[in-house]
Motif scaffolding. Sequence first.
Motif, PDB file in Angstrom:
ATOM      1  N   LEU A 147      16.674  -6.715  -4.678  1.00 11.99           N
ATOM      2  CA  LEU A 147      18.010  -6.224  -4.363  1.00 11.99           C
ATOM      3  C   LEU A 147      18.461  -6.709  -2.988  1.00 11.99           C
ATOM      4  N   GLU A 148      17.585  -6.605  -2.007  1.00  9.54           N
ATOM      5  CA  GLU A 148      17.934  -7.054  -0.657  1.00  9.54           C
ATOM      6  C   GLU A 148      18.189  -8.561  -0.627  1.00  9.54           C
ATOM      7  N   ILE A 149      17.408  -9.314  -1.381  1.00  7.15           N
ATOM      8  CA  ILE A 149      17.635 -10.764  -1.464  1.00  7.15           C
ATOM      9  C   ILE A 149      19.005 -11.045  -2.069  1.00  7.15           C
ATOM     10  N   ALA A 150      19.340 -10.302  -3.128  1.00  2.82           N
ATOM     11  CA  ALA A 150      20.643 -10.499  -3.784  1.00  2.82           C
ATOM     12  C   ALA A 150      21.794 -10.178  -2.835  1.00  2.82           C
ATOM     13  N   ARG A 151      21.653  -9.136  -2.050  1.00  2.00           N
ATOM     14  CA  ARG A 151      22.708  -8.791  -1.094  1.00  2.00           C
ATOM     15  C   ARG A 151      22.875  -9.888  -0.049  1.00  2.00           C
ATOM     16  N   LEU A 170      19.108 -10.279  -9.098  1.00  2.00           N
ATOM     17  CA  LEU A 170      19.472  -8.966  -9.628  1.00  2.00           C
ATOM     18  C   LEU A 170      18.790  -8.691 -10.963  1.00  2.00           C
ATOM     19  N   GLN A 171      18.702  -9.700 -11.823  1.00  2.36           N
ATOM     20  CA  GLN A 171      18.040  -9.494 -13.108  1.00  2.36           C
ATOM     21  C   GLN A 171      16.553  -9.212 -12.917  1.00  2.36           C
ATOM     22  N   ASP A 172      15.932  -9.951 -11.983  1.00  2.90           N
ATOM     23  CA  ASP A 172      14.525  -9.679 -11.679  1.00  2.90           C
ATOM     24  C   ASP A 172      14.358  -8.260 -11.131  1.00  2.90           C
ATOM     25  N   GLY A 173      15.256  -7.881 -10.222  1.00  2.00           N
ATOM     26  CA  GLY A 173      15.193  -6.543  -9.653  1.00  2.00           C
ATOM     27  C   GLY A 173      15.400  -5.473 -10.712  1.00  2.00           C
ATOM     28  N   LEU A 174      16.330  -5.709 -11.652  1.00  2.00           N
ATOM     29  CA  LEU A 174      16.593  -4.750 -12.716  1.00  2.00           C
ATOM     30  C   LEU A 174      15.358  -4.561 -13.602  1.00  2.00           C
ATOM     31  N   THR A 175      14.735  -5.670 -13.976  1.00  2.00           N
ATOM     32  CA  THR A 175      13.543  -5.604 -14.829  1.00  2.00           C
ATOM     33  C   THR A 175      12.424  -4.813 -14.143  1.00  2.00           C
ATOM     34  N   LEU A 176      12.201  -5.124 -12.881  1.00  2.00           N
ATOM     35  CA  LEU A 176      11.134  -4.457 -12.136  1.00  2.00           C
ATOM     36  C   LEU A 176      11.425  -2.970 -11.950  1.00  2.00           C
ATOM     37  N   THR A 177      12.674  -2.626 -11.624  1.00  2.00           N
ATOM     38  CA  THR A 177      13.007  -1.226 -11.350  1.00  2.00           C
ATOM     39  C   THR A 177      12.999  -0.393 -12.625  1.00  2.00           C
ATOM     40  N   LEU A 178      13.454  -0.984 -13.741  1.00  2.00           N
ATOM     41  CA  LEU A 178      13.348  -0.263 -15.017  1.00  2.00           C
ATOM     42  C   LEU A 178      11.887   0.023 -15.353  1.00  2.00           C
ATOM     43  N   ALA A 179      11.026  -0.944 -15.072  1.00  2.00           N
ATOM     44  CA  ALA A 179       9.588  -0.724 -15.308  1.00  2.00           C
ATOM     45  C   ALA A 179       9.058   0.385 -14.403  1.00  2.00           C
ATOM     46  N   ALA A 180       9.540   0.432 -13.152  1.00  2.00           N
ATOM     47  CA  ALA A 180       9.111   1.486 -12.225  1.00  2.00           C
ATOM     48  C   ALA A 180       9.565   2.851 -12.717  1.00  2.00           C
ATOM     49  N   GLU A 212      26.360 -17.074  -2.377  1.00  4.71           N
ATOM     50  CA  GLU A 212      25.470 -17.691  -3.358  1.00  4.71           C
ATOM     51  C   GLU A 212      25.370 -16.816  -4.606  1.00  4.71           C
ATOM     52  N   SER A 213      24.830 -17.396  -5.683  1.00  4.26           N
ATOM     53  CA  SER A 213      24.662 -16.657  -6.929  1.00  4.26           C
ATOM     54  C   SER A 213      23.569 -15.607  -6.764  1.00  4.26           C
ATOM     55  N   THR A 214      23.845 -14.401  -7.280  1.00  8.47           N
ATOM     56  CA  THR A 214      22.880 -13.302  -7.189  1.00  8.47           C
ATOM     57  C   THR A 214      22.259 -12.962  -8.543  1.00  8.47           C
ATOM     58  N   THR A 215      22.603 -13.708  -9.573  1.00  6.20           N
ATOM     59  CA  THR A 215      22.220 -13.337 -10.942  1.00  6.20           C
ATOM     60  C   THR A 215      20.712 -13.210 -11.113  1.00  6.20           C
ATOM     61  N   GLU A 216      19.985 -14.243 -10.706  1.00  7.22           N
ATOM     62  CA  GLU A 216      18.539 -14.244 -10.937  1.00  7.22           C
ATOM     63  C   GLU A 216      17.845 -13.109 -10.178  1.00  7.22           C
ATOM     64  N   ASP A 240      21.594   1.298  -7.218  1.00 12.12           N
ATOM     65  CA  ASP A 240      22.078   0.236  -6.334  1.00 12.12           C
ATOM     66  C   ASP A 240      22.142  -1.105  -7.064  1.00 12.12           C
ATOM     67  N   ILE A 241      21.146  -1.382  -7.883  1.00 14.30           N
ATOM     68  CA  ILE A 241      21.145  -2.651  -8.618  1.00 14.30           C
ATOM     69  C   ILE A 241      22.259  -2.666  -9.656  1.00 14.30           C
ATOM     70  N   LEU A 242      22.446  -1.549 -10.354  1.00 14.58           N
ATOM     71  CA  LEU A 242      23.499  -1.486 -11.376  1.00 14.58           C
ATOM     72  C   LEU A 242      24.886  -1.644 -10.749  1.00 14.58           C
ATOM     73  N   ILE A 243      25.078  -1.091  -9.559  1.00 17.69           N
ATOM     74  CA  ILE A 243      26.364  -1.272  -8.874  1.00 17.69           C
ATOM     75  C   ILE A 243      26.576  -2.751  -8.572  1.00 17.69           C
ATOM     76  N   GLU A 244      25.549  -3.425  -8.083  1.00 22.64           N
ATOM     77  CA  GLU A 244      25.658  -4.853  -7.786  1.00 22.64           C
ATOM     78  C   GLU A 244      25.956  -5.659  -9.053  1.00 22.64           C
ATOM     79  N   LEU A 245      25.412  -5.204 -10.202  1.00 25.22           N
ATOM     80  CA  LEU A 245      25.640  -5.903 -11.473  1.00 25.22           C
ATOM     81  C   LEU A 245      26.974  -5.548 -12.110  1.00 25.22           C
ATOM     82  N   GLY A 246      27.685  -4.579 -11.543  1.00 23.12           N
ATOM     83  CA  GLY A 246      28.965  -4.159 -12.117  1.00 23.12           C
ATOM     84  C   GLY A 246      28.816  -3.218 -13.291  1.00 23.12           C
ATOM     85  N   GLU A 247      27.612  -2.679 -13.498  1.00 24.70           N
ATOM     86  CA  GLU A 247      27.373  -1.734 -14.599  1.00 24.70           C
ATOM     87  C   GLU A 247      27.638  -0.313 -14.083  1.00 24.70           C
TER      88      GLU A 247
END
Length: 624
Positions: free
Chosen positions: A260-264, A277-287, A271-275, A309-316
């Motif tokens: 998340l911090e890298i994406a911010r 944020l998706q990595d962060g989403l996968t990891l946080t859902l697992a947590a 720069e593109s934050t897609t990768e 925080d990740i979902l806000i960044e993703l627009g969800e």
Amino acid sequence: MTTPSNSVAPLPSGTTVAAETSTPDAALAAADALADGIADLLPADGGRDVDLPGGFVELADLPLPVDSVELPVPVPMAPGLVTAPARRMAIDRLLEQSATANRDGQHIVGAAQAEEVLTDPFITPAQEARARQLLSGHRLRLGEFEASVRHGLLALDYLTASGDLLGQSNVHCTLALAFHETALEEPALSHVLGALEAARACGSRTAEFWALSRSSMVHQALGDAERSIELGQQAIALADTLDDPEAGFASRNNLGDACLEIARGQRARGESTTEALQDGLTLTLAAVALAVKQRHAFYETIARTNLVDILIELGEYADARRQAVRSKTIATTNGYRNLVVNNDVQLAEVARAEGRLDLACDMMNAQLADPSIAEDAALNVRLNRELYEMHRNAGRFEEALRHHEELHVLMLGLTRQTAGLQSRMLINSLEIEQARHEAQRSQLEADMQRIRAEELDEQANTDPLTRLPNRRALDRQLPAMMRSALDRAEPLCAVMIDMDHFKEVNDEHGHAAGDRVLTTMAGILGAATRETDLAVRVGGEEFLLVLGNTSIEQATQICERLLGEVRSHPWGVVTSGLRCTASVGVALLKRGESVSRWLGRADAALYEAKAAGRNRVELAVTVA
């Protein structure tokens, strides 16, 4: 996770302190009110209907708030019954309670228990180090970073001196986090390196995991995102080899937070934050899933908070709101006040992201009006910054200016506060380091004095020419050798040795040559003796051998070999044309015989050898 009872396990990224809680009934009422109050915030269509891992944790599954738990109360001992062993057992029990409080997140209780230990006059150095180690962790979680560092460094001194590598690694992790939380990343990096080195040296994979996890966090703060991700992935790989649910949760939660911090940062640079944020989403859902599986309300709350925080960044936004509500319900029920406040801010941020600026402003203004957050400078900065930006974008410049001015004052105060805290922490570190150096210097001086005393003692008991023990050493050591031989019924022989015609050596070749003869003879005697024997220069050219556990027959054989070595020695190396021999008298110690009589018999046998022509061995007359 099962941690050593004398350690404070570091907590995952995003963890905050659980404040003092209200009664369970009040907590449930607050949760009901919360659910009613946020119902109108949900979009009519409910957003995208996605079932995220877990769900609302059943209230029966949640740990009880602090106030409803019956904490053990130490039973005072009768004054006449207080003994050091009993008190130290009581101290150990209190330390165990403090460690349990840490695992349960009850840091106020645990800190009080550890502080009580430090006041006990019966405390041992090991117990003091353990108490300080626990206090360092408790104070860290209570946001008291200066105290955390002070206790941690004092504990580290003892753990280093005692060689406790696992304890060192745990304390290094705590110190790394304390310095990181105050933006002192260089000392934090030093401690994560120390934690990793100690963990690998003691072979603890669990300690190595925490060191890798903290190292990832510090490298992220230092701006080295690539190294941070690499270390975080190593931590996950290691956590998956451990039978440790906490490590599995923390590794994914922490790396998700790093993504998340890298994406911010990427977003700020365009720069593109897609990768990320998706990595962060996968990891946080697992947590989140792991926290739900463990039924760990505190971990679930912080994981869902990070997920928001990740979902806000993703627009969800609908999902972000749903997760914020879920997190806040659990936090409210359990009295996690800091997390409740953070979830409120997140709900306002969701409204802002959806373009509902008036609602977002109202929510944030309501939070600023809450007196309970007045001392939270970082939260006030966050709220005033967002209000400034929203009012500016809406063209409400007067309101924007007001919040900008407040933000300026807060930032200045926060900067001063942080700088002051950093200075005090560094000063404390330097003072403790200086005290350590002073202690080391005192120890070094004591060691030097001891060595000097040993040198003086050695000089007093050593012949300066031959470096053999002298008469004083003989007086010190011989009685003990005699007692031991008599107690064990072992034979003990005295061998008196005198260089033949030594006066002629001095007269014909000089006293320097005579000294070299004596030192050479001392070397021959030293080579012939065992650890159980004693070789002494008793004066002039006369020497004494005391042969332990040696019969008279064995002593005779030893002496014949010794005289053979003297005769065959290349004395010409000492001085040209020189030849030397020696005469020997041997006496076996008899039970009840005095030292003077025993050695007198050996000396008499020596003179018999001289009278019989020298260069020979004579046995002492046997006495009744």
